[in-house]
Design a protein around this motif. Sequence first.
Motif, short mmCIF file in Angstrom:
data_model
loop_
_atom_site.label_atom_id
_atom_site.label_comp_id
_atom_site.label_asym_id
_atom_site.label_seq_id
_atom_site.Cartn_x
_atom_site.Cartn_y
_atom_site.Cartn_z
N ARG A 291 -27.41 -41.88 -77.77
CA ARG A 291 -27.23 -41.21 -79.08
C ARG A 291 -28.54 -41.24 -79.87
O ARG A 291 -28.97 -40.25 -80.44
CB ARG A 291 -26.10 -41.89 -79.88
N LYS A 292 -29.20 -42.42 -79.85
CA LYS A 292 -30.46 -42.56 -80.60
C LYS A 292 -31.57 -41.71 -79.97
O LYS A 292 -32.38 -41.12 -80.67
CB LYS A 292 -30.88 -44.03 -80.64
N ILE A 293 -31.58 -41.66 -78.64
CA ILE A 293 -32.62 -40.87 -77.95
C ILE A 293 -32.44 -39.38 -78.29
O ILE A 293 -33.41 -38.68 -78.60
CB ILE A 293 -32.53 -41.07 -76.42
N LYS A 294 -31.18 -38.93 -78.27
CA LYS A 294 -30.93 -37.50 -78.57
C LYS A 294 -31.38 -37.17 -79.98
O LYS A 294 -31.93 -36.10 -80.24
CB LYS A 294 -29.44 -37.20 -78.41
N LYS A 295 -31.14 -38.12 -80.90
CA LYS A 295 -31.55 -37.91 -82.29
C LYS A 295 -33.09 -37.85 -82.37
O LYS A 295 -33.65 -36.96 -83.00
CB LYS A 295 -31.00 -39.06 -83.15
N ALA A 296 -33.74 -38.81 -81.68
CA ALA A 296 -35.21 -38.84 -81.70
C ALA A 296 -35.79 -37.56 -81.10
O ALA A 296 -36.84 -37.08 -81.52
CB ALA A 296 -35.71 -40.06 -80.94
N ALA A 297 -35.06 -36.98 -80.13
CA ALA A 297 -35.55 -35.77 -79.45
C ALA A 297 -35.50 -34.55 -80.37
O ALA A 297 -36.08 -33.51 -80.04
CB ALA A 297 -34.74 -35.53 -78.19
N GLN A 298 -34.80 -34.69 -81.49
CA GLN A 298 -34.75 -33.55 -82.44
C GLN A 298 -36.04 -33.44 -83.27
O GLN A 298 -36.29 -32.42 -83.90
CB GLN A 298 -33.55 -33.71 -83.36
N ASP A 299 -36.84 -34.50 -83.25
CA ASP A 299 -38.15 -34.45 -83.92
C ASP A 299 -38.94 -33.27 -83.34
O ASP A 299 -39.04 -33.14 -82.12
CB ASP A 299 -38.88 -35.78 -83.65
N GLU A 300 -39.51 -32.44 -84.20
CA GLU A 300 -40.18 -31.25 -83.66
C GLU A 300 -41.39 -31.60 -82.80
O GLU A 300 -41.89 -30.76 -82.03
CB GLU A 300 -40.57 -30.29 -84.79
N HIS A 301 -41.90 -32.84 -82.92
CA HIS A 301 -43.04 -33.23 -82.10
C HIS A 301 -42.63 -34.12 -80.92
O HIS A 301 -43.48 -34.73 -80.29
CB HIS A 301 -44.07 -33.99 -82.96
N ALA A 302 -41.34 -34.18 -80.65
CA ALA A 302 -40.89 -35.04 -79.54
C ALA A 302 -41.50 -34.54 -78.22
O ALA A 302 -41.64 -33.33 -78.00
CB ALA A 302 -39.37 -35.01 -79.46
N TRP A 303 -41.83 -35.46 -77.34
CA TRP A 303 -42.48 -35.14 -76.07
C TRP A 303 -42.07 -36.18 -75.03
O TRP A 303 -41.90 -37.36 -75.36
CB TRP A 303 -44.00 -35.19 -76.26
N GLY A 304 -41.88 -35.76 -73.81
CA GLY A 304 -41.53 -36.72 -72.76
C GLY A 304 -42.07 -36.25 -71.41
O GLY A 304 -42.38 -35.06 -71.23
N ALA A 305 -42.19 -37.17 -70.48
CA ALA A 305 -42.68 -36.79 -69.15
C ALA A 305 -42.19 -37.77 -68.09
O ALA A 305 -41.91 -38.94 -68.38
CB ALA A 305 -44.22 -36.76 -69.14
N VAL A 306 -42.09 -37.25 -66.87
CA VAL A 306 -41.85 -38.12 -65.71
C VAL A 306 -42.95 -37.84 -64.68
O VAL A 306 -43.50 -36.73 -64.67
CB VAL A 306 -40.48 -37.85 -65.02
N GLY A 307 -43.24 -38.84 -63.88
CA GLY A 307 -44.19 -38.64 -62.78
C GLY A 307 -43.40 -38.38 -61.51
O GLY A 307 -42.55 -39.18 -61.14
N VAL A 308 -43.67 -37.23 -60.87
CA VAL A 308 -43.01 -36.96 -59.59
C VAL A 308 -43.97 -37.37 -58.48
O VAL A 308 -45.09 -36.84 -58.40
CB VAL A 308 -42.62 -35.47 -59.47
N PHE A 309 -43.55 -38.30 -57.67
CA PHE A 309 -44.41 -38.85 -56.61
C PHE A 309 -44.19 -38.08 -55.31
O PHE A 309 -43.05 -37.92 -54.87
CB PHE A 309 -44.07 -40.33 -56.36
N VAL A 310 -45.28 -37.62 -54.70
CA VAL A 310 -45.18 -36.96 -53.39
C VAL A 310 -45.96 -37.80 -52.39
O VAL A 310 -47.18 -37.95 -52.52
CB VAL A 310 -45.73 -35.52 -53.43
N THR A 311 -45.24 -38.37 -51.43
CA THR A 311 -45.88 -39.21 -50.42
C THR A 311 -45.77 -38.52 -49.07
O THR A 311 -44.70 -38.03 -48.70
CB THR A 311 -45.19 -40.59 -50.36
#
Length: 274
Positions: free
Chosen positions: A249-269
């Motif tokens: 719930r808190k993450i979804k709220k934080a994601a409403q910030d217009e500057h919210a940003w996130g990333a994942v690293g996709v590993f290719v081995t």
Amino acid sequence: MLMSSNNLDDAGSYKYGQFKDNEEELDRLKLQATIALDLEKKAWKKAGLQPGMKVLDLACGPGFISCELAKEVGDGHVVGVDINEALIATAHQAKEREGVDNVSFSLGNLYELDLPENSFDFVYARFVFQHLEHPEKALENILKVLRPGGVLCITDIDDNWTSFSPESDAFVKFIRKAGAGQRRKGGNRLIGSQLYGMLKNTGYQDVSTNVHPLSSEDLGIRYFLGIAVLFRVEMLNGFQKLLALNCLRKIKKAAQDEHAWGAVGVFVTTGIKS
Ligand SMILES: C[S@@+](CC[C@H](N)C(=O)[O-])C[C@H]1O[C@@H](n2cnc3c(N)ncnc32)[C@H](O)[C@@H]1O
């Protein structure tokens, strides 16, 4: 104990059919198969995928990616194998829908592969190793079915490369809890960076691991949360799940910030059978 393919005991921390909303999970897999497909195709090419190859898509799930691989290999052939009967049925539907002839699907367990040895040019394993209790055993089995000179290419994830801003205790807590929950179910959310050593230990040659960032700029913040974060609450039970839902719930709220940003690293081995 390693079991046969007609039950899900060997499916580690991924048991489709036991999600709260299985249709929603299928939608997530579909989105995950399409949203960065161009980047993924580049990674296949870099790993050595070529027209005419015989490819195994191991733990193919609903077969969306197997169909894409089939389009890439032209007069080659793709075999998709998965332990989950419901997903294999979905894969057959995907084949019909996409109109690709050079792909076939069968039920199978990667711990007991019933496939001819030395027969595949390219084995692809996408987002399955993070769920496996015995990854080395799987790597050994793949080595048997690869032909000499054949390539194994694994795409997976590592929570040490997952980030979110604005700074959020709830996000950090959630990722930690979901990772621990997946570990209890037999999985490993830190597998991405560990695969390099595992392939070397199992006897693969020319092993290489690259990380490809996938951010909310590529996906949009909503889809970033959808494919990389929200569904992971399914890895938890009971009280831990309640705590995680509170974090969400808190993450979804934080994601409403217009500057919210996130990333994942996709590993290719990748690694080659000598
Ligand atoms: C997260 S899904 C990924 C599916 C597909 N590779 C994709 O990227 O869309 C993980 C898949 O691994 C399969 N799986 C888990 N353990 C397996 C095993 N022992 N043998 C074969 N498939 C397995 C699951 O049934 C599921 O389809």
